[in-house]
Design a protein around this motif. Structure first.
Motif, PDB file in Angstrom:
ATOM      1  N   ILE A 186      15.199  11.907  -7.214  1.00 39.00           N
ATOM      2  CA  ILE A 186      14.789  11.055  -6.099  1.00 39.00           C
ATOM      3  C   ILE A 186      15.956  10.983  -5.115  1.00 39.00           C
ATOM      4  N   ALA A 187      15.732  11.442  -3.892  1.00 41.49           N
ATOM      5  CA  ALA A 187      16.719  11.253  -2.825  1.00 41.49           C
ATOM      6  C   ALA A 187      16.525   9.855  -2.254  1.00 41.49           C
ATOM      7  N   ILE A 188      17.624   9.182  -1.964  1.00 48.60           N
ATOM      8  CA  ILE A 188      17.543   7.811  -1.466  1.00 48.60           C
ATOM      9  C   ILE A 188      18.625   7.574  -0.423  1.00 48.60           C
ATOM     10  N   GLY A 189      18.259   6.888   0.645  1.00 48.47           N
ATOM     11  CA  GLY A 189      19.223   6.591   1.697  1.00 48.47           C
ATOM     12  C   GLY A 189      18.544   5.935   2.883  1.00 48.47           C
ATOM     13  N   LYS A 190      19.205   5.989   4.034  1.00 49.27           N
ATOM     14  CA  LYS A 190      18.672   5.444   5.282  1.00 49.27           C
ATOM     15  C   LYS A 190      18.000   6.564   6.071  1.00 49.27           C
ATOM     16  N   ALA A 191      16.748   6.338   6.420  1.00 44.69           N
ATOM     17  CA  ALA A 191      15.989   7.378   7.119  1.00 44.69           C
ATOM     18  C   ALA A 191      16.581   7.670   8.489  1.00 44.69           C
ATOM     19  N   ALA A 192      16.696   8.963   8.810  1.00 38.06           N
ATOM     20  CA  ALA A 192      17.059   9.383  10.159  1.00 38.06           C
ATOM     21  C   ALA A 192      15.801   9.633  10.972  1.00 38.06           C
ATOM     22  N   GLN A 193      14.743   9.999  10.281  1.00 35.94           N
ATOM     23  CA  GLN A 193      13.413  10.159  10.877  1.00 35.94           C
ATOM     24  C   GLN A 193      12.411   9.533   9.924  1.00 35.94           C
ATOM     25  N   PRO A 194      11.369   8.887  10.449  1.00 36.60           N
ATOM     26  CA  PRO A 194      10.381   8.274   9.558  1.00 36.60           C
ATOM     27  C   PRO A 194       9.616   9.323   8.780  1.00 36.60           C
ATOM     28  N   GLY A 195       9.137   8.925   7.622  1.00 37.97           N
ATOM     29  CA  GLY A 195       8.306   9.824   6.843  1.00 37.97           C
ATOM     30  C   GLY A 195       6.967  10.058   7.527  1.00 37.97           C
ATOM     31  N   HIS A 196       6.386  11.210   7.262  1.00 37.51           N
ATOM     32  CA  HIS A 196       5.118  11.559   7.905  1.00 37.51           C
ATOM     33  C   HIS A 196       3.986  10.741   7.302  1.00 37.51           C
ATOM     34  N   PRO A 197       3.145  10.112   8.137  1.00 36.67           N
ATOM     35  CA  PRO A 197       2.001   9.361   7.595  1.00 36.67           C
ATOM     36  C   PRO A 197       1.062  10.285   6.826  1.00 36.67           C
ATOM     37  N   THR A 198       0.437   9.749   5.805  1.00 33.54           N
ATOM     38  CA  THR A 198      -0.505  10.535   5.014  1.00 33.54           C
ATOM     39  C   THR A 198      -1.808   9.763   4.859  1.00 33.54           C
ATOM     40  N   THR A 199      -2.840  10.465   4.474  1.00 35.53           N
ATOM     41  CA  THR A 199      -4.128   9.824   4.226  1.00 35.53           C
ATOM     42  C   THR A 199      -4.397   9.793   2.734  1.00 35.53           C
ATOM     43  N   ARG A 200      -5.334   8.964   2.322  1.00 34.95           N
ATOM     44  CA  ARG A 200      -5.695   8.841   0.916  1.00 34.95           C
ATOM     45  C   ARG A 200      -7.203   9.002   0.754  1.00 34.95           C
ATOM     46  N   LEU A 201      -7.609   9.475  -0.399  1.00 35.17           N
ATOM     47  CA  LEU A 201      -9.025   9.520  -0.715  1.00 35.17           C
ATOM     48  C   LEU A 201      -9.583   8.103  -0.741  1.00 35.17           C
ATOM     49  N   ASP A 202     -10.824   7.942  -0.358  1.00 33.91           N
ATOM     50  CA  ASP A 202     -11.472   6.633  -0.436  1.00 33.91           C
ATOM     51  C   ASP A 202     -11.612   6.229  -1.897  1.00 33.91           C
ATOM     52  N   VAL A 203     -11.494   4.932  -2.141  1.00 33.07           N
ATOM     53  CA  VAL A 203     -11.620   4.418  -3.504  1.00 33.07           C
ATOM     54  C   VAL A 203     -12.940   4.857  -4.130  1.00 33.07           C
ATOM     55  N   GLU A 204     -14.003   4.887  -3.322  1.00 33.19           N
ATOM     56  CA  GLU A 204     -15.321   5.268  -3.844  1.00 33.19           C
ATOM     57  C   GLU A 204     -15.325   6.696  -4.385  1.00 33.19           C
ATOM     58  N   GLU A 205     -14.406   7.543  -3.871  1.00 32.73           N
ATOM     59  CA  GLU A 205     -14.364   8.931  -4.306  1.00 32.73           C
ATOM     60  C   GLU A 205     -13.639   9.115  -5.637  1.00 32.73           C
ATOM     61  N   ILE A 206     -12.853   8.141  -6.031  1.00 28.89           N
ATOM     62  CA  ILE A 206     -11.995   8.327  -7.205  1.00 28.89           C
ATOM     63  C   ILE A 206     -12.248   7.306  -8.310  1.00 28.89           C
ATOM     64  N   THR A 207     -13.220   6.398  -8.091  1.00 31.59           N
ATOM     65  CA  THR A 207     -13.448   5.314  -9.040  1.00 31.59           C
ATOM     66  C   THR A 207     -14.849   5.402  -9.630  1.00 31.59           C
ATOM     67  N   PHE A 208     -14.918   5.232 -10.940  1.00 27.07           N
ATOM     68  CA  PHE A 208     -16.202   5.235 -11.633  1.00 27.07           C
ATOM     69  C   PHE A 208     -16.310   3.957 -12.454  1.00 27.07           C
ATOM     70  N   TRP A 209     -17.501   3.425 -12.560  1.00 22.44           N
ATOM     71  CA  TRP A 209     -17.712   2.158 -13.248  1.00 22.44           C
ATOM     72  C   TRP A 209     -18.400   2.396 -14.588  1.00 22.44           C
ATOM     73  N   ASN A 210     -17.644   2.134 -15.654  1.00 24.12           N
ATOM     74  CA  ASN A 210     -18.174   2.119 -17.020  1.00 24.12           C
ATOM     75  C   ASN A 210     -18.524   3.486 -17.615  1.00 24.12           C
ATOM     76  N   GLU A 211     -18.815   4.471 -16.810  1.00 18.90           N
ATOM     77  CA  GLU A 211     -19.093   5.791 -17.343  1.00 18.90           C
ATOM     78  C   GLU A 211     -18.769   6.839 -16.277  1.00 18.90           C
ATOM     79  N   MET A 212     -18.441   8.018 -16.722  1.00 14.76           N
ATOM     80  CA  MET A 212     -18.136   9.108 -15.810  1.00 14.76           C
ATOM     81  C   MET A 212     -19.441   9.703 -15.281  1.00 14.76           C
ATOM     82  N   PRO A 213     -19.441  10.175 -14.060  1.00 14.14           N
ATOM     83  CA  PRO A 213     -20.669  10.757 -13.499  1.00 14.14           C
ATOM     84  C   PRO A 213     -21.014  12.077 -14.171  1.00 14.14           C
ATOM     85  N   SER A 214     -22.271  12.349 -14.272  1.00 16.36           N
ATOM     86  CA  SER A 214     -22.717  13.616 -14.823  1.00 16.36           C
ATOM     87  C   SER A 214     -22.635  14.685 -13.735  1.00 16.36           C
ATOM     88  N   LYS A 215     -22.347  15.896 -14.115  1.00 15.98           N
ATOM     89  CA  LYS A 215     -22.224  16.971 -13.135  1.00 15.98           C
ATOM     90  C   LYS A 215     -23.603  17.447 -12.675  1.00 15.98           C
TER      91      LYS A 215
END
Length: 215
Positions: A186-215
């Motif tokens: 892990i590199a650690i220090g004071k940023a000279a340039q901000p980190g690039h913004p990133t996106t995330r998958l929607d919670v609905e795409e990665i979350t299953f309730w009580n059972e895994m979906p069938s293919k």
């Protein structure tokens, strides 16, 4: 009101954390602040509270230069205040006596419970396959690494976790005994340039309730 403010501060930390690759090379982190950050980071959970994580902090410039080619010439290695190697200790379970002794002294468990815990851990680990110990220690190492990055951000520092390095050459160059496995750098220090913004998958795409979906 205080609870709301604290919650906002926490949300700011996790939302503003970015993987930063450009650092102010003049920024330094004192040994005292490193100790404080690690004390906070190691409040992370670990299997049986064995805390098998170990840390090698590389903050001397010649050693960062030595690390540079091993880390495929990623410039944050030499520009950041330090690079910390998060290591997993295959023999971390041998610290059980010391860990649980402190728990007894703090009133968290009795001597009888301590003895039972140590006996159980020794039986589970002494003849355990090294690959299984590695799996457990890598999970614990990931937990403490993430906590360290959040602790650093809360203190005004930025970080980037690094898996892009030659593990075998790193162990050889920095004389890491076979007792330890590298988790990440892990590199650690004071940023000279901000980190690039990133996106995330929607919670609905990665979350299953009580059972895994069938293919």
């Amino acid at each position: 009101m205080e609870k709301v403010i604290n919650q906002k501060a926490f949300m700011d930390v996790i939302r503003e954390r970015r993987s930063v690759r450009h650092y102010d090379p003049t920024a330094k982190i004192s040994r005292d602040e490193w100790k404080e950050m690690l004390q906070e980071a190691t409040l992370a959970p670990s299997s049986s509270n064995l805390q098998p994580w170990r840390f090698l902090i590389i903050d001397e410039q010649p050693l960062k230069e030595k690390l540079l080619p091993i880390a495929f010439n990623q410039k944050q290695v030499v520009e950041a205040a330090a690079v910390i190697a998060v290591l997993a200790d295959y023999e971390g379970y041998k610290q059980a006596g010391s860990i649980y002794k402190k728990a007894v002294e703090a009133g968290y468990m009795t001597e009888e419970v301590k003895a039972a815990f140590i006996d159980n851990i020794n039986k589970r680990y002494e003849n355990r396959d090294r690959s299984i110990i590695k799996e457990i220690a890598l999970v614990d190492g990931g937990l403490v690494a993430m906590q360290l990055m959040l602790v650093a951000k809360a203190r005004g520092y930025d970080t980037v976790p690094m898996g892009g390095y030659n593990s075998e050459k790193f162990k050889e160059a920095f004389q890491i005994p076979d007792q330890y496995e590298t988790v990440m750098l892990i590199a650690i220090g004071k940023a000279a340039q901000p980190g690039h913004p990133t996106t995330r998958l929607d919670v609905e795409e990665i979350t299953f309730w009580n059972e895994m979906p069938s293919k």
